[in-house]
Structure formats: structure tokens, C-alpha cells
Design a protein around this motif. Structure first.
Motif, PDB file in Angstrom:
ATOM      1  N   GLU A   5       0.696  -1.241   0.198  1.00 48.05           N
ATOM      2  CA  GLU A   5      -0.005   0.069  -0.095  1.00 48.05           C
ATOM      3  C   GLU A   5       0.864   1.068  -0.026  1.00 48.05           C
ATOM      4  O   GLU A   5       0.590   2.098  -0.587  1.00 48.05           O
ATOM      5  CB  GLU A   5      -0.942   0.046   1.186  1.00 48.05           C
ATOM      6  N   PRO A  19       0.847  15.990 -11.450  1.00 47.93           N
ATOM      7  CA  PRO A  19       0.695  17.282 -12.161  1.00 47.93           C
ATOM      8  C   PRO A  19       0.807  18.294 -11.083  1.00 47.93           C
ATOM      9  O   PRO A  19      -0.147  19.020 -10.734  1.00 47.93           O
ATOM     10  CB  PRO A  19      -0.891  17.208 -12.442  1.00 47.93           C
ATOM     11  N   PHE A  23       7.806  20.108 -13.907  1.00 47.80           N
ATOM     12  CA  PHE A  23       8.642  19.930 -15.240  1.00 47.80           C
ATOM     13  C   PHE A  23       9.201  21.434 -15.588  1.00 47.80           C
ATOM     14  O   PHE A  23      10.031  21.497 -16.388  1.00 47.80           O
ATOM     15  CB  PHE A  23       7.544  19.218 -16.358  1.00 47.80           C
ATOM     16  N   ARG A 109      -7.527  21.059  -4.598  1.00 47.14           N
ATOM     17  CA  ARG A 109      -8.522  20.224  -5.439  1.00 47.14           C
ATOM     18  C   ARG A 109      -9.062  18.872  -5.089  1.00 47.14           C
ATOM     19  O   ARG A 109      -9.994  18.519  -5.466  1.00 47.14           O
ATOM     20  CB  ARG A 109      -7.947  20.599  -6.991  1.00 47.14           C
ATOM     21  N   LEU A 110      -7.966  18.340  -4.807  1.00 41.69           N
ATOM     22  CA  LEU A 110      -8.408  16.870  -4.435  1.00 41.69           C
ATOM     23  C   LEU A 110      -9.062  16.644  -2.910  1.00 41.69           C
ATOM     24  O   LEU A 110      -9.450  15.513  -2.658  1.00 41.69           O
ATOM     25  CB  LEU A 110      -6.928  15.947  -4.167  1.00 41.69           C
ATOM     26  N   ALA A 142      -2.246  13.127   2.409  1.00 41.66           N
ATOM     27  CA  ALA A 142      -2.247  11.616   1.866  1.00 41.66           C
ATOM     28  C   ALA A 142      -2.322  10.436   2.596  1.00 41.66           C
ATOM     29  O   ALA A 142      -2.351   9.297   2.116  1.00 41.66           O
ATOM     30  CB  ALA A 142      -1.361  11.790   0.525  1.00 41.66           C
ATOM     31  N   GLY A 143      -1.916  10.660   3.874  1.00 42.05           N
ATOM     32  CA  GLY A 143      -1.536   9.407   4.911  1.00 42.05           C
ATOM     33  C   GLY A 143      -0.384   8.670   4.621  1.00 42.05           C
ATOM     34  O   GLY A 143      -0.088   7.555   4.914  1.00 42.05           O
TER      35      GLY A 143
ATOM     36  N   MET B   1      -3.077   3.334   3.205  1.00 40.45           N
ATOM     37  CA  MET B   1      -3.510   4.911   3.262  1.00 40.45           C
ATOM     38  C   MET B   1      -4.508   5.116   4.574  1.00 40.45           C
ATOM     39  O   MET B   1      -5.411   4.340   4.482  1.00 40.45           O
ATOM     40  CB  MET B   1      -4.245   5.155   1.898  1.00 40.45           C
ATOM     41  N   LYS B   2      -4.199   6.057   5.442  1.00 36.90           N
ATOM     42  CA  LYS B   2      -5.022   6.020   6.381  1.00 36.90           C
ATOM     43  C   LYS B   2      -6.251   6.736   6.083  1.00 36.90           C
ATOM     44  O   LYS B   2      -7.450   6.482   6.803  1.00 36.90           O
ATOM     45  CB  LYS B   2      -4.125   7.091   7.446  1.00 36.90           C
ATOM     46  N   GLN B   3      -6.309   7.924   5.222  1.00 32.43           N
ATOM     47  CA  GLN B   3      -7.531   8.386   4.873  1.00 32.43           C
ATOM     48  C   GLN B   3      -7.553   8.520   3.248  1.00 32.43           C
ATOM     49  O   GLN B   3      -6.680   8.546   2.820  1.00 32.43           O
ATOM     50  CB  GLN B   3      -7.664   9.958   5.356  1.00 32.43           C
ATOM     51  N   LEU B   5      -8.657  10.693   0.149  1.00 32.36           N
ATOM     52  CA  LEU B   5      -8.810  11.938  -0.571  1.00 32.36           C
ATOM     53  C   LEU B   5     -10.318  11.846  -1.132  1.00 32.36           C
ATOM     54  O   LEU B   5     -10.512  10.929  -2.109  1.00 32.36           O
ATOM     55  CB  LEU B   5      -7.815  12.323  -1.366  1.00 32.36           C
ATOM     56  N   THR B   6     -11.061  12.722  -1.035  1.00 25.21           N
ATOM     57  CA  THR B   6     -12.551  12.975  -1.671  1.00 25.21           C
ATOM     58  C   THR B   6     -12.403  14.145  -2.075  1.00 25.21           C
ATOM     59  O   THR B   6     -12.077  15.136  -1.755  1.00 25.21           O
ATOM     60  CB  THR B   6     -13.723  12.929  -0.701  1.00 25.21           C
ATOM     61  N   PRO B   7     -12.669  14.255  -3.799  1.00 26.02           N
ATOM     62  CA  PRO B   7     -12.627  15.398  -4.179  1.00 26.02           C
ATOM     63  C   PRO B   7     -13.623  16.440  -3.954  1.00 26.02           C
ATOM     64  O   PRO B   7     -14.617  15.955  -3.618  1.00 26.02           O
ATOM     65  CB  PRO B   7     -13.019  14.966  -5.815  1.00 26.02           C
ATOM     66  N   THR B   8     -13.125  17.562  -4.050  1.00 27.67           N
ATOM     67  CA  THR B   8     -14.279  18.589  -3.840  1.00 27.67           C
ATOM     68  C   THR B   8     -14.762  19.570  -4.879  1.00 27.67           C
ATOM     69  O   THR B   8     -13.730  19.393  -5.880  1.00 27.67           O
ATOM     70  CB  THR B   8     -13.722  19.515  -2.606  1.00 27.67           C
ATOM     71  N   GLU B  88      -1.811  17.790 -19.376  1.00 31.08           N
ATOM     72  CA  GLU B  88      -1.510  17.132 -18.495  1.00 31.08           C
ATOM     73  C   GLU B  88      -1.292  17.616 -17.336  1.00 31.08           C
ATOM     74  O   GLU B  88      -1.670  17.108 -16.105  1.00 31.08           O
ATOM     75  CB  GLU B  88      -0.259  15.841 -18.867  1.00 31.08           C
ATOM     76  N   ASP B  89      -0.707  18.726 -17.324  1.00 27.95           N
ATOM     77  CA  ASP B  89      -0.143  19.287 -15.839  1.00 27.95           C
ATOM     78  C   ASP B  89      -0.337  20.810 -16.043  1.00 27.95           C
ATOM     79  O   ASP B  89       0.571  21.483 -16.112  1.00 27.95           O
ATOM     80  CB  ASP B  89       1.097  19.090 -15.349  1.00 27.95           C
ATOM     81  N   THR B  91      -1.167  22.983 -13.410  1.00 25.20           N
ATOM     82  CA  THR B  91      -1.359  23.434 -12.353  1.00 25.20           C
ATOM     83  C   THR B  91      -0.614  24.714 -12.174  1.00 25.20           C
ATOM     84  O   THR B  91      -1.166  25.967 -11.705  1.00 25.20           O
ATOM     85  CB  THR B  91      -0.783  22.757 -11.257  1.00 25.20           C
ATOM     86  N   LEU B  92       0.331  25.187 -13.172  1.00 25.29           N
ATOM     87  CA  LEU B  92       1.146  26.381 -13.076  1.00 25.29           C
ATOM     88  C   LEU B  92       0.364  27.526 -13.608  1.00 25.29           C
ATOM     89  O   LEU B  92       0.254  28.650 -13.261  1.00 25.29           O
ATOM     90  CB  LEU B  92       2.485  26.165 -13.586  1.00 25.29           C
ATOM     91  N   ILE B  94      -3.032  27.398 -13.773  1.00 25.94           N
ATOM     92  CA  ILE B  94      -4.282  27.334 -12.826  1.00 25.94           C
ATOM     93  C   ILE B  94      -3.741  28.511 -11.886  1.00 25.94           C
ATOM     94  O   ILE B  94      -4.329  29.338 -11.277  1.00 25.94           O
ATOM     95  CB  ILE B  94      -4.425  26.209 -12.425  1.00 25.94           C
ATOM     96  N   GLU B  95      -2.647  28.227 -11.156  1.00 31.18           N
ATOM     97  CA  GLU B  95      -2.164  29.286 -10.127  1.00 31.18           C
ATOM     98  C   GLU B  95      -1.834  30.484 -10.706  1.00 31.18           C
ATOM     99  O   GLU B  95      -2.214  31.423 -10.061  1.00 31.18           O
ATOM    100  CB  GLU B  95      -0.533  28.555  -9.525  1.00 31.18           C
TER     101      GLU B  95
END
Ligand SMILES: Nc1nc2c(ncn2[C@@H]2O[C@H](COP(=O)(O)OP(=O)(O)O)[C@@H](O)[C@H]2O)c(=O)[nH]1
Ligand SMILES: [Mg+2]
Lengths: 225, 214
Positions: A5, A19, A23, A109-110, A142-143, B1-3, B5-8, B88-89, B91-92, B94-95
């Protein structure tokens, strides 16, 4: 012994395709290669070593741990402010902010609860959001345990440096795998020793700092740092 | 994995984000330079992000144009990965967009110019609400027939440099027809950014499809 795990979580978060904008950061590879101070695999391996031994191990790793064991958001922010104060180069600070905030944004976002709470603090203080501190937040959400978080922090730095070198034509794809293998041994040796819990974060990578600091004055530039 | 992740739901996005992709040199920056005054003339509050490939030339060109407050123009480096940074990425980007919204709370529309590619780039739906793909007449009238993902999947295909048609032996009507055919009749607009022709039609579509006005 083998924890499937945990290993799978490492594969997901340590994937160079995760993501978080990694890069776009070369952390000096682009600048040094433009100045003819980095040409080929031997130079790259030296650079990766310098990054790992004289910045990551003494600075990022310490900050990561502080933010990892921090009891509350204020304690995390304190580690973040230490990162800010311990990074004299404005471009290194800016790069660390941008990389950190991008990584945090993905976790927000996650739905990561610590990430969401910390992001709210960030909008009030532009100095917060350094990469190693955010890594702690994201991996906590993320645990992922601390030992694994250290691996992720070190390894994502390594893959970022090596893949930047490939894109810049410093090395080829086979050499890249050799450099990664070399870096694995470096990381393993560093992780074998645990720094004292009261040690202050520090770094000594003058060539890298200068190369990154010169970034904005370069006409041709493809990377953020 | 202890918890787990749930998408918000993403935080409320106050500004619409419009991507502008397409091959290097097709006229993406020229289109942005035409769109800025045309959008402002309709009272739309805008900001711009560029993904320059090698230099900050596009960002600087727009900042110095005098068309828009230079602080409203952000440059995002793509690390030699112009596709990755919008697909694919993203994020930059989006930020950078989030940051522009923080600094300019009234902003309604953010134009995001891609670094340029061949015909394969597409924008992530997480980054943009709407995206345009700009090709030009000078590249030849066979470009739509080559059916790159950008040509096919963009919300609007813009065929720029219509003024060059006579010099490169392109039949504009046929190029337009073929583009509509490969796109199942989704919008194809013709522009001449040199002279500012066809720009109002682009703004119309942005107002209608993105800002839900008029
Ligand atoms: N003749 C003509 N030239 C154009 C037109 N639009 C752009 N250009 C020119 O094409 C070149 C590339 O444009 P640019 O906007 O930089 O392309 P980008 O790389 O897609 O951003 C520049 O020299 C522009 O002046 C047009 O409609 N007609
Ligand atoms: Mg351009």
C-alpha cells in the motif's frame, strides 16, 4: 516487510507525471548549462550530488520534518517563515513558492483537509508556501508516513533535475537512467543518517544559487528556475 | 492509506478562462492583441497569461503594447513542454490565473495563450472553460484535412491571415468548408489580425458562449 500500500502511494506521488508543475523547474540546470558549466553526465551527477547533499539534506529535509511534526497550522507557518528567511536568493525563494503553491493547489482540489486550511492562510501572506513545507502538508493529507515523505521529497528533486537535463540536451535518455541510479545511492546514503532534531536549516550551493538568480537576466529561458 | 481523499468542488471560479492554442507563428499573440481592445470596448474586464516557449517575448510584447495594464499580463514558463503545461499538468497556469483573480478581483475573462505547437495540443478542461485553436492560411489549405486534435476538438477554430490567401494559392472558401466538415459544423472563424478583420465575430462568440451575455 514490503508494504504494498505504501509503495503504491510512493509510485503515485513520486511519478514525474504527478501534476504539480515540477517539469517547469530546472533548479539551476538550465542556467549552468547555458554558461557552459554543465555539459554531460559527470557534471550532472556532480550537480545532483550538490543539490542533495548541500541543500536538500540540510535544508528541505529539515523543513519537511518540522512541518511534518507540526502540531498546528501556526507551527507549519513557522517552518515556512524559516524557509523564507533561510533562502537569500530571491529567485530561489520565488521558485520554491511557485512550486510549493502549485503542489498545494492540486491537493486543495483533491480535497486534502490540511491543504485546504493552509491554503486559506497563504492568501494572506505571500511569503508562505515553500515547497518542502507544502510537501509535508500534502503527504500528511495523503496519509503517507514521514520516511516515505522524505523519499518523495528527495526523489522528485532528482527526477526534476535529470529530466530537465534531458530536455536541455545535456544528457540522453540512457544516461538519464544511469544518473538516476547514481542519485539513488546518494539519497540512500544521506537517508541512512538522521539529522539532530534541533539542527537549523541551512544550505551551501553557491553555484546553483547564482545560476538560478541570474535567470531573469537571461534572454533565452525555458524554465522557471 | 489512512484516509481517502475525496474530490471537492473547485472554489468558485469568478473569471472565465479562454485558451488560445495553435502552431507557432499562426497569429495567437496577434489575435490576443486584437481581442484586448475589442473586449475592453464591450466593457469586459480582462487579464492575460502567456506560455512562452523560450523567452518572455509574447508577455513583454503584450505588456509594452499599451493595450492593457502590464500587471495584468503573467508569463508562465513551460520547461520546454508546451503541451504538458496546458494539458496533463496545467497547475502552473491554474495558479497564475488564480493569482490574477486574487490581484484583480473584478476580472471576468482571462485569455491564456499557449506556447505553440504542431497540431496536436489541446487544453485541459480543468484549465479553460473554452478554447480556440488558431491556424493560418500560410500553412496551406490542407491543414484542416490533417485533422489534428487542436483542429477537431477546439471550441472554435480560427483561420487567420486570410490576407495571405492569394500569395500562397489558397482557396479560402474551400478551406472554410473543409474545416467545417472535419469539425461537424462546429464554429470556424476567418480572421485577418494584421488588419483587424473578423475580430468582432470572435468577440461575439466569447460573449455568447463564455460570458453568457447577449
Ligand atoms: N499577413 C498577416 N500576418 C499576420 C497576421 N496575424 C499575424 N501575422 C504575423 O504573423 C507573425 C506571427 O504572429 P504571432 O502573433 O507572433 O504568432 P504566434 O506565434 O501564434 O503568437 C507576426 O509577424 C505577425 O505580424 C495576419 O492576419 N496577416
Ligand atoms: Mg505568440
Amino acid at each position: 516487510m514490503f508494504d504494498t500500500e505504501a509503495a503504491l502511494a510512493l509510485l503515485q506521488y513520486g511519478d514525474s507525471a504527478y501534476p504539480a508543475g515540477g517539469f517547469a523547474f530546472s533548479w539551476g540546470v538550465e542556467g549552468l548549462s547555458a554558461d557552459d558549466l554543465l555539459s554531460g553526465q559527470v557534471d550532472l551527477d556532480d550537480l545532483v550530488f550538490e543539490h542533495l547533499a548541500f541543500r536538500w539534506n540540510t535544508m528541505d529535509r529539515i523543513l519537511l520534518r518540522r512541518a511534518f511534526i507540526a502540531a498546528d497550522l501556526d507551527a507549519i507557518a513557522a517552518a515556512d517563515r524559516t524557509a523564507e528567511a533561510a533562502t537569500p536568493s530571491a529567485q530561489m525563494r520565488d521558485g520554491s513558492h511557485r512550486a510549493g503553491r502549485a503542489l498545494l493547489g492540486v491537493s486543495v482540489r483533491l480535497g486534502g483537509s490540511l491543504a485546504i486550511a493552509y491554503r486559506a492562510m497563504l492568501s494572506a501572506d505571500a511569503r508562505l508556501g515553500h515547497l518542502p513545507v507544502v510537501q509535508a502538508i500534502v503527504y500528511r493529507d495523503a496519509g503517507i508516513g514521514f520516511e516515505a515523505a522524505q523519499l518523495l521529497s528527495g526523489w522528485t528533486l532528482v527526477t526534476g533535475l535529470v529530466s530537465a537535463a534531458v530536455r536541455l540536451g545535456v544528457i540522453g535518455h540512457i544516461e538519464a537512467q544511469q544518473s538516476l541510479a547514481t542519485a539513488r545511492h546518494v539519497l540512500e546514503a544521506l537517508l541512512a543518517e538522521t539529522p539532530d532534531s534541533d539542527v537549523q536549516p541551512s544550505s551551501f550551493t553557491p553555484l546553483i544559487d547564482i545560476a538560478v538568480s541570474r535567470g531573469p537576466s537571461r534572454h533565452v529561458r525555458m524554465f522557471s528556475t | 492509506m489512512k484516509q481517502m481523499l475525496t474530490p471537492t468542488k473547485p472554489a468558485r471560479i469568478s473569471a472565465a478562462r479562454v485558451g488560445i492554442g495553435g502552431p507557432v507563428g499562426s497569429g495567437k499573440t496577434a489575435l490576443v492583441e486584437r481581442l484586448i481592445p475589442a473586449l475592453m470596448a464591450r466593457g469586459i474586464d480582462i487579464a492575460v497569461i502567456t506560455n512562452d516557449l523560450v523567452t518572455a517575448e509574447d508577455a513583454e510584447r503584450i505588456r509594452r503594447s499599451g493595450l492593457i495594464d502590464p500587471a495584468r499580463v503573467s508569463a508562465v514558463e513551460a520547461g520546454a513542454c508546451p503541451h504538458t503545461v496546458i494539458r496533463e499538468d496545467p497547475t502552473l497556469n491554474i495558479e497564475a490565473a488564480d493569482e490574477l483573480e486574487r490581484r484583480f478581483p473584478g476580472v471576468e475573462l482571462i485569455l491564456l495563450e499557449s506556447g505553440g505547437d504542431n497540431l496536436a495540443s489541446t487544453f485541459s478542461r480543468d484549465l479553460t472553460d473554452f478554447w480556440m485553436f488558431v491556424i493560418d492560411v500560410g500553412g496551406g489549405d490542407d491543414i484542416p484535412r490533417k485533422r489534428g486534435p487542436g483542429v477537431i476538438r477546439s471550441d472554435v477554430l480560427v483561420i487567420n491571415k486570410t490576407d495571405l490567401a492569394p500569395y500562397v494559392g489558397v482557396d479560402l472558401d474551400r478551406m472554410h468548408r473543409e474545416a467545417l466538415a472535419v469539425r461537424d459544423n462546429r464554429p470556424v472563424l476567418m480572421t485577418n489580425c494584421r488588419r483587424g478583420e473578423g475580430i468582432e465575430a470572435v468577440v461575439d462568440i466569447i460573449e455568447r458562449e463564455v460570458l453568457f451575455r447577449a
